[in-house]
Design a protein around this motif. Structure first.
Motif, PDB file in Angstrom:
ATOM      1  N   HIS A 146      31.243   5.024  11.321  1.00  0.00           N
ATOM      2  CA  HIS A 146      31.946   5.144  10.050  1.00  0.00           C
ATOM      3  C   HIS A 146      33.445   4.916  10.218  1.00  0.00           C
ATOM      4  O   HIS A 146      34.180   4.938   9.220  1.00  0.00           O
ATOM      5  CB  HIS A 146      31.725   6.540   9.448  1.00  0.00           C
ATOM      6  N   LEU A 147      33.924   4.714  11.433  1.00  0.00           N
ATOM      7  CA  LEU A 147      35.356   4.529  11.686  1.00  0.00           C
ATOM      8  C   LEU A 147      35.709   3.057  11.490  1.00  0.00           C
ATOM      9  O   LEU A 147      35.606   2.245  12.401  1.00  0.00           O
ATOM     10  CB  LEU A 147      35.719   5.008  13.091  1.00  0.00           C
ATOM     11  N   MET A 148      36.126   2.712  10.273  1.00  0.00           N
ATOM     12  CA  MET A 148      36.328   1.318   9.914  1.00  0.00           C
ATOM     13  C   MET A 148      37.477   0.675  10.685  1.00  0.00           C
ATOM     14  O   MET A 148      37.422  -0.508  11.015  1.00  0.00           O
ATOM     15  CB  MET A 148      36.599   1.205   8.412  1.00  0.00           C
ATOM     16  N   SER A 149      38.520   1.434  10.985  1.00  0.00           N
ATOM     17  CA  SER A 149      39.649   0.849  11.714  1.00  0.00           C
ATOM     18  C   SER A 149      39.218   0.384  13.097  1.00  0.00           C
ATOM     19  O   SER A 149      39.629  -0.679  13.567  1.00  0.00           O
ATOM     20  CB  SER A 149      40.789   1.861  11.824  1.00  0.00           C
ATOM     21  N   GLU A 150      38.349   1.162  13.754  1.00  0.00           N
ATOM     22  CA  GLU A 150      37.858   0.761  15.070  1.00  0.00           C
ATOM     23  C   GLU A 150      36.859  -0.373  14.962  1.00  0.00           C
ATOM     24  O   GLU A 150      36.839  -1.282  15.798  1.00  0.00           O
ATOM     25  CB  GLU A 150      37.231   1.962  15.789  1.00  0.00           C
ATOM     26  N   MET A 151      36.021  -0.328  13.943  1.00  0.00           N
ATOM     27  CA  MET A 151      35.060  -1.410  13.743  1.00  0.00           C
ATOM     28  C   MET A 151      35.791  -2.732  13.538  1.00  0.00           C
ATOM     29  O   MET A 151      35.378  -3.784  14.047  1.00  0.00           O
ATOM     30  CB  MET A 151      34.167  -1.107  12.545  1.00  0.00           C
ATOM     31  N   GLU A 152      36.894  -2.683  12.804  1.00  0.00           N
ATOM     32  CA  GLU A 152      37.655  -3.898  12.523  1.00  0.00           C
ATOM     33  C   GLU A 152      38.239  -4.492  13.803  1.00  0.00           C
ATOM     34  O   GLU A 152      38.406  -5.705  13.907  1.00  0.00           O
ATOM     35  CB  GLU A 152      38.764  -3.584  11.515  1.00  0.00           C
ATOM     36  N   GLN A 153      38.554  -3.638  14.778  1.00  0.00           N
ATOM     37  CA  GLN A 153      39.132  -4.107  16.034  1.00  0.00           C
ATOM     38  C   GLN A 153      38.081  -4.464  17.083  1.00  0.00           C
ATOM     39  O   GLN A 153      38.422  -5.057  18.110  1.00  0.00           O
ATOM     40  CB  GLN A 153      40.060  -3.035  16.609  1.00  0.00           C
ATOM     41  N   THR A 154      36.823  -4.089  16.852  1.00  0.00           N
ATOM     42  CA  THR A 154      35.798  -4.230  17.887  1.00  0.00           C
ATOM     43  C   THR A 154      34.727  -5.249  17.549  1.00  0.00           C
ATOM     44  O   THR A 154      34.311  -6.027  18.408  1.00  0.00           O
ATOM     45  CB  THR A 154      35.123  -2.866  18.151  1.00  0.00           C
ATOM     46  N   ALA A 155      34.247  -5.252  16.315  1.00  0.00           N
ATOM     47  CA  ALA A 155      33.070  -6.049  15.958  1.00  0.00           C
ATOM     48  C   ALA A 155      33.412  -7.525  15.753  1.00  0.00           C
ATOM     49  O   ALA A 155      34.499  -7.875  15.288  1.00  0.00           O
ATOM     50  CB  ALA A 155      32.422  -5.487  14.701  1.00  0.00           C
ATOM     51  N   ASP A 156      32.462  -8.381  16.101  1.00  0.00           N
ATOM     52  CA  ASP A 156      32.548  -9.812  15.801  1.00  0.00           C
ATOM     53  C   ASP A 156      31.779 -10.133  14.525  1.00  0.00           C
ATOM     54  O   ASP A 156      32.148 -11.046  13.785  1.00  0.00           O
ATOM     55  CB  ASP A 156      31.933 -10.635  16.944  1.00  0.00           C
ATOM     56  N   HIS A 157      30.703  -9.375  14.299  1.00  0.00           N
ATOM     57  CA  HIS A 157      29.773  -9.651  13.221  1.00  0.00           C
ATOM     58  C   HIS A 157      29.441  -8.339  12.529  1.00  0.00           C
ATOM     59  O   HIS A 157      29.525  -7.275  13.156  1.00  0.00           O
ATOM     60  CB  HIS A 157      28.488 -10.283  13.791  1.00  0.00           C
ATOM     61  N   LEU A 158      29.074  -8.410  11.265  1.00  0.00           N
ATOM     62  CA  LEU A 158      28.728  -7.205  10.504  1.00  0.00           C
ATOM     63  C   LEU A 158      27.370  -7.368   9.830  1.00  0.00           C
ATOM     64  O   LEU A 158      27.071  -8.425   9.269  1.00  0.00           O
ATOM     65  CB  LEU A 158      29.773  -6.914   9.419  1.00  0.00           C
ATOM     66  N   ILE A 159      26.580  -6.307   9.905  1.00  0.00           N
ATOM     67  CA  ILE A 159      25.391  -6.180   9.066  1.00  0.00           C
ATOM     68  C   ILE A 159      25.579  -4.905   8.260  1.00  0.00           C
ATOM     69  O   ILE A 159      25.694  -3.822   8.832  1.00  0.00           O
ATOM     70  CB  ILE A 159      24.104  -6.143   9.904  1.00  0.00           C
ATOM     71  N   VAL A 160      25.664  -5.052   6.956  1.00  0.00           N
ATOM     72  CA  VAL A 160      25.965  -3.940   6.051  1.00  0.00           C
ATOM     73  C   VAL A 160      24.743  -3.668   5.189  1.00  0.00           C
ATOM     74  O   VAL A 160      24.172  -4.597   4.594  1.00  0.00           O
ATOM     75  CB  VAL A 160      27.175  -4.261   5.152  1.00  0.00           C
ATOM     76  N   ILE A 161      24.332  -2.402   5.128  1.00  0.00           N
ATOM     77  CA  ILE A 161      23.203  -2.030   4.284  1.00  0.00           C
ATOM     78  C   ILE A 161      23.611  -0.917   3.331  1.00  0.00           C
ATOM     79  O   ILE A 161      24.579  -0.194   3.575  1.00  0.00           O
ATOM     80  CB  ILE A 161      21.965  -1.603   5.111  1.00  0.00           C
ATOM     81  N   GLY A 162      22.861  -0.790   2.259  1.00  0.00           N
ATOM     82  CA  GLY A 162      23.073   0.272   1.291  1.00  0.00           C
ATOM     83  C   GLY A 162      21.739   0.632   0.665  1.00  0.00           C
ATOM     84  O   GLY A 162      20.997  -0.255   0.237  1.00  0.00           O
ATOM     85  N   ARG A 163      21.417   1.920   0.664  1.00  0.00           N
ATOM     86  CA  ARG A 163      20.126   2.390   0.167  1.00  0.00           C
ATOM     87  C   ARG A 163      18.966   1.613   0.799  1.00  0.00           C
ATOM     88  O   ARG A 163      17.987   1.261   0.155  1.00  0.00           O
ATOM     89  CB  ARG A 163      20.070   2.304  -1.354  1.00  0.00           C
ATOM     90  N   GLY A 164      19.131   1.344   2.094  1.00  0.00           N
ATOM     91  CA  GLY A 164      18.072   0.702   2.860  1.00  0.00           C
ATOM     92  C   GLY A 164      17.963  -0.796   2.709  1.00  0.00           C
ATOM     93  O   GLY A 164      17.136  -1.430   3.363  1.00  0.00           O
TER      94      GLY A 164
END
Length: 323
Positions: A185-203
């Motif tokens: 849930h730490l978006m600032s770290e995710m922004e500095q670490t991830a190359d790709h994102l998979i985002v889900i909501g309500r499954g």
């Protein structure tokens, strides 16, 4: 590679994971994001064979986890850093895992060194801080030298130095050709670490894209303006701009190009100290993308998002029973 096809899991009348299809690919750090109750942890449990899906499949390198001959050699996971016997030393905890999974005992020393716990490996795990337990959990995930790593909130409890270390480690592991899945849930770290994102909501799948494309697609092109005249925002508004004060000082301006802002400052003999593009942060974009998938939000004194105008406060923990 980790592949989900039509994955569905229900608990009574609640659908925690809903026909989810996506692929976590090797050679990159994939951020696995969603509000509380989105189904992230349930998805990881399904991937590890700890829950049975009602429909769909999960494949690790083309095979179900339960069909793997040596699971820890294929998949390493950190779901709960507290899941360690408090009276067992860190070294003995890893030795027990190695013995139970037919792994060479030499790997214990190697992973302890890699996570920086060699000097304290003889201490009882119950005396470890949360940050030390996180490092021990990462060591356990690495024990089998797996091609796929599933890490759920691995930086909770770490100090700034530890967070920077995890960031560098995950990039290093991805560069080695591994599939690295990071849920946080730490978006600032995710922004500095991830190359790709998979985002889900309500499954359900919301986005499956690169970090750059996610930010560029969802964030408007605003300009950060700082000037020595506190009355400049009124002039910008009169010229047709949409102006919002930002906490770090200055104003975020939409609807006016940079040359118009510069010309307006020149005609009014106002000194501009900054005029630069400002892309929305991952947190702002994430809040906008998942606004309709958040079960509960707080509204008291919630800041307004620069991206969508929706309340920007943290979502309250969901009553849906999964993250």
């Amino acid at each position: 590679m980790l592949e989900l096809r039509g994955l569905t899991k229900r608990y009574g009348d609640v659908t925690a994971v809903d026909d989810l299809s996506c692929v976590f690919r090797p050679g990159r750090v994939t951020g696995f994001l969603g509000p509380n109750g989105a189904g992230k942890t349930t998805t990881l449990l399904l991937a590890l064979g700890l829950q049975r899906p009602d429909a769909g499949t999960v494949r690790v390198g083309g095979r179900r986890y339960t069909a793997l001959d040596a699971p820890m050699r294929e998949v390493g996971a950190l779901l709960d850093a507290q899941a360690v016997h408090p009276n067992r030393s860190g070294r003995d905890h890893l030795r027990a895992l190695a013995a139970g999974n037919r792994l060479p005992v030499a790997r214990v020393g190697e992973v302890l060194e890699r996570v920086g716990l060699s000097a304290v490996a003889g201490r009882r795990a119950g005396t470890f801080s949360l940050g030390m337990k996180q490092r021990l959990g990462i060591a356990a995930a690495l024990l089998g030298d797996p091609a796929v790593l599933l890490l759920d909130e691995p930086i909770n409890g770490l100090d700034p130095g530890g967070i920077a270390w995890v960031r560098a480690l995950l990039r290093e592991l991805a560069a080695e050709g591994r599939t690295v899945v990071l849920s946080s849930h730490l978006m600032s770290e995710m922004e500095q670490t991830a190359d790709h994102l998979i985002v889900i909501g309500r499954g359900r799948l919301i986005a499956d894209t690169s970090l750059t494309a996610f930010l560029d697609r969802a964030a408007p092109a605003g300009l950060l303006v700082r000037a020595e005249d506190p009355g400049f925002p009124a002039a910008l508004s009169a010229a047709g701009g949409s102006v919002r004060e930002v906490p770090e000082g200055g104003w975020l301006v939409f609807g006016l190009p940079a040359y118009e802002i510069g010309r307006l400052a020149l005609t009014r003999r106002i000194v501009l100290t900054e005029l630069s593009p400002r892309r929305g942060s991952l947190e702002e974009v994430f809040m906008s993308a998942t606004a309709s998938s958040t079960d509960f939000t707080g509204h008291a004194s919630a800041p307004v998002s620069a991206v969508s105008g929706v309340p920007g406060g943290d979502p309250v923990r969901s009553a849906r029973g999964s993250r």
